[in-house]
Design a protein around this motif. Structure first.
Motif, mmCIF file in Angstrom:
data_model
loop_
_atom_site.group_PDB
_atom_site.id
_atom_site.type_symbol
_atom_site.label_atom_id
_atom_site.label_comp_id
_atom_site.label_asym_id
_atom_site.label_seq_id
_atom_site.Cartn_x
_atom_site.Cartn_y
_atom_site.Cartn_z
ATOM 1 N N THR A 122 0.635 -1.277 -0.111
ATOM 2 C CA THR A 122 -0.131 -0.118 0.090
ATOM 3 C C THR A 122 0.660 1.101 0.274
ATOM 4 N N LEU A 123 0.661 2.529 -0.720
ATOM 5 C CA LEU A 123 1.514 3.374 -0.951
ATOM 6 C C LEU A 123 0.276 4.445 -1.509
ATOM 7 N N ASN A 124 0.462 5.848 -1.127
ATOM 8 C CA ASN A 124 -0.305 6.776 -1.232
ATOM 9 C C ASN A 124 0.263 8.029 -2.178
ATOM 10 N N PRO A 125 0.299 7.727 -3.377
ATOM 11 C CA PRO A 125 0.790 8.834 -4.317
ATOM 12 C C PRO A 125 0.006 10.138 -4.380
ATOM 13 N N VAL A 126 0.728 11.371 -4.042
ATOM 14 C CA VAL A 126 0.359 12.701 -3.931
ATOM 15 C C VAL A 126 0.528 13.339 -5.452
ATOM 16 N N VAL A 127 -0.703 13.609 -6.255
ATOM 17 C CA VAL A 127 -0.429 14.253 -7.440
ATOM 18 C C VAL A 127 -1.594 15.203 -7.368
ATOM 19 N N GLY A 128 -1.182 16.449 -7.940
ATOM 20 C CA GLY A 128 -2.179 17.588 -7.936
ATOM 21 C C GLY A 128 -2.191 18.085 -9.395
ATOM 22 N N GLU A 129 -3.180 18.858 -9.615
ATOM 23 C CA GLU A 129 -3.318 19.383 -11.074
ATOM 24 C C GLU A 129 -3.937 20.732 -11.222
ATOM 25 N N THR A 130 -3.754 21.131 -12.153
ATOM 26 C CA THR A 130 -4.632 22.479 -12.894
ATOM 27 C C THR A 130 -4.965 22.118 -14.350
ATOM 28 N N ASN A 131 -5.935 22.918 -15.020
ATOM 29 C CA ASN A 131 -6.432 22.597 -16.224
ATOM 30 C C ASN A 131 -5.831 23.439 -17.193
ATOM 31 N N ASP A 132 -4.920 23.009 -17.919
ATOM 32 C CA ASP A 132 -4.198 23.571 -19.276
ATOM 33 C C ASP A 132 -4.908 23.629 -20.374
ATOM 34 N N GLY A 133 -6.312 23.537 -20.371
ATOM 35 C CA GLY A 133 -7.049 23.328 -21.613
ATOM 36 C C GLY A 133 -7.119 24.311 -22.713
ATOM 37 N N PHE A 134 -6.826 25.582 -22.328
ATOM 38 C CA PHE A 134 -6.918 26.846 -23.077
ATOM 39 C C PHE A 134 -5.857 26.791 -24.083
ATOM 40 N N LEU A 135 -4.668 26.062 -23.740
ATOM 41 C CA LEU A 135 -3.566 26.227 -24.768
ATOM 42 C C LEU A 135 -2.927 24.854 -25.200
ATOM 43 N N SER A 136 -3.755 23.735 -24.629
ATOM 44 C CA SER A 136 -3.111 22.373 -24.578
ATOM 45 C C SER A 136 -4.579 21.538 -25.210
ATOM 46 N N ASP A 137 -4.196 20.498 -26.020
ATOM 47 C CA ASP A 137 -5.306 19.440 -26.137
ATOM 48 C C ASP A 137 -5.353 18.362 -25.273
ATOM 49 N N ILE A 138 -5.909 18.935 -24.126
ATOM 50 C CA ILE A 138 -6.019 18.273 -22.799
ATOM 51 C C ILE A 138 -6.701 16.915 -22.834
ATOM 52 N N ARG A 139 -7.714 16.718 -23.913
ATOM 53 C CA ARG A 139 -8.430 15.493 -23.845
ATOM 54 C C ARG A 139 -7.456 14.383 -24.232
ATOM 55 N N SER A 140 -6.367 14.714 -24.833
ATOM 56 C CA SER A 140 -5.203 13.384 -25.413
ATOM 57 C C SER A 140 -4.823 12.783 -24.397
ATOM 58 N N ARG A 141 -4.675 13.460 -23.219
ATOM 59 C CA ARG A 141 -3.939 12.908 -21.935
ATOM 60 C C ARG A 141 -2.640 12.361 -22.230
#
Length: 343
Positions: A124-143
């Protein structure tokens, strides 16, 4: 990316640090053992990436560090938040990235940790990952982000000066009508009988009207084009210190980090995901609460400067479909600060 004038940090413009001195590099890496690395993607359709904040002490011999979490507005995807809050601990580096890539990045971080010496029997391990949305300048749906980018950011993690602006997780973000991004700052603080460092790193992507040292800097007045539109409207803040604070005290620091957003003009919109994580690499008994005011004050100052640096250091970015986020014009910033008597 389009050409911009050379970038300057807030200190380069002559704005003082406030009540406490800046650290050597004026960065989160001034906290001993805290490293930062980026993986940056810039193409005609992608402006995105990963930023890793790596406490070097984490590993087989020290599996967790005390930590606190503050949520200014919970419209976001902070992987690992509930265990961080429940146990008051971080078990992995903190990674920042793009909204729709957050789960792939979290899985890649987990895979990286399980491959480390001493983790062979970990279940068991708890990775910590945060985010913000860069969809104005990037094709965010392509992940587009995953194992290779996480590995690059972790491998690149180092001390010293930190790259800021349109890099890593800030490659495609927008803040206060300008190009936003990654920013950092630090302060040296007396606490009781000791002297400690507090550092902050931010990923800025929120709306409002920019204010620098109390001087308004509206994007519609400084840029001769429509202000950039913030998508997702969020901010991630990571605070590190070598003061031996416990989880409760670190949560108090994290709350101050959220408060700093208002100091630069955030409007805390309904759709904003605003989070602050604070962790300590210190050892020893926690200081008395009665001695903490300087550290809490310094947290506000360091985060506010980091937020401003994220904008000052960012470069103009353009998406193939025509969306454009302009770098803030530094000559205009300098002129307004001088006119207000700030510099």
């Amino acid at each position: 990316m389009t050409p911009d004038e050379p970038r300057s940090r807030l200190a380069d413009l002559g704005v003082g640090p406030g009540a406490f001195t800046r650290g050597r590099h004026n960065a989160i890496t001034d906290v001993s053992g805290v490293l930062v690395g980026h993986s940056t993607v810039h193409t005609d359709r992608l402006h995105t990436g990963v930023t890793a904040i790596v406490p070097a002490e984490l590993g087989a011999e020290r599996r967790w560090l005390p930590a606190g979490l503050a949520v200014g507005n919970g419209y976001g995807k902070l992987v690992g938040a509930t265990q961080l809050q429940e146990l008051g601990a971080v078990e992995t580096p903190v990674l920042l990235t793009s909204t729709l890539s957050v789960y792939r990045v979290a899985d890649a971080l987990l895979g990286h940790m399980l491959e480390q010496p001493g983790y062979e029997r970990t279940t068991t391990l708890n990775p910590v990952v945060g985010e913000t949305n860069d969809g104005f300048l990037s094709d965010i749906r392509s992940r587009p982000l995953g194992d290779a980018h996480v590995s690059e950011a972790l491998t690149a993690a180092a001390g010293g000066r930190v790259a800021e602006g349109s890099v890593g997780a800030g490659a495609g973000t927008v803040a206060l009508g300008f190009k936003g991004g990654i920013g950092t700052s630090s302060r040296e603080v007396p606490v009781g009988d000791g002297r400690y460092t507090i550092g902050a790193l931010v990923q800025s992507n929120f709306s409002g009207t920019l204010s620098i040292a109390g001087v308004p800097m509206p994007a519609d007045e400084l840029v001769s084009a429509p202000p950039a539109e913030t998508v997702g409207n969020s901010c991630m803040i990571v605070v590190a210190t070598d003061a031996p604070l416990d989880a409760r005290q670190l949560t108090r620091c994290a709350r101050r980090a959220i408060f700093a957003l208002r100091g630069v003009g955030s409007d805390f919109s309904q759709g904003s995901g605003d989070y602050a994580i604070a962790f300590s690499v210190g050892n020893g008994m926690p200081p008395a609460d009665a001695t903490l005011s300087p550290l809490l004050h310094a947290t506000l100052d360091a985060v506010e400067e980091a937020l401003i640096n994220s904008i000052l250091m960012a470069t103009t970015q353009v998406h193939a479909d025509g969306n454009r986020a302009h770098a803030i014009p530094l000559a205009a910033v300098h002129s307004r600060l001088a006119a207000a008597g700030v510099i």
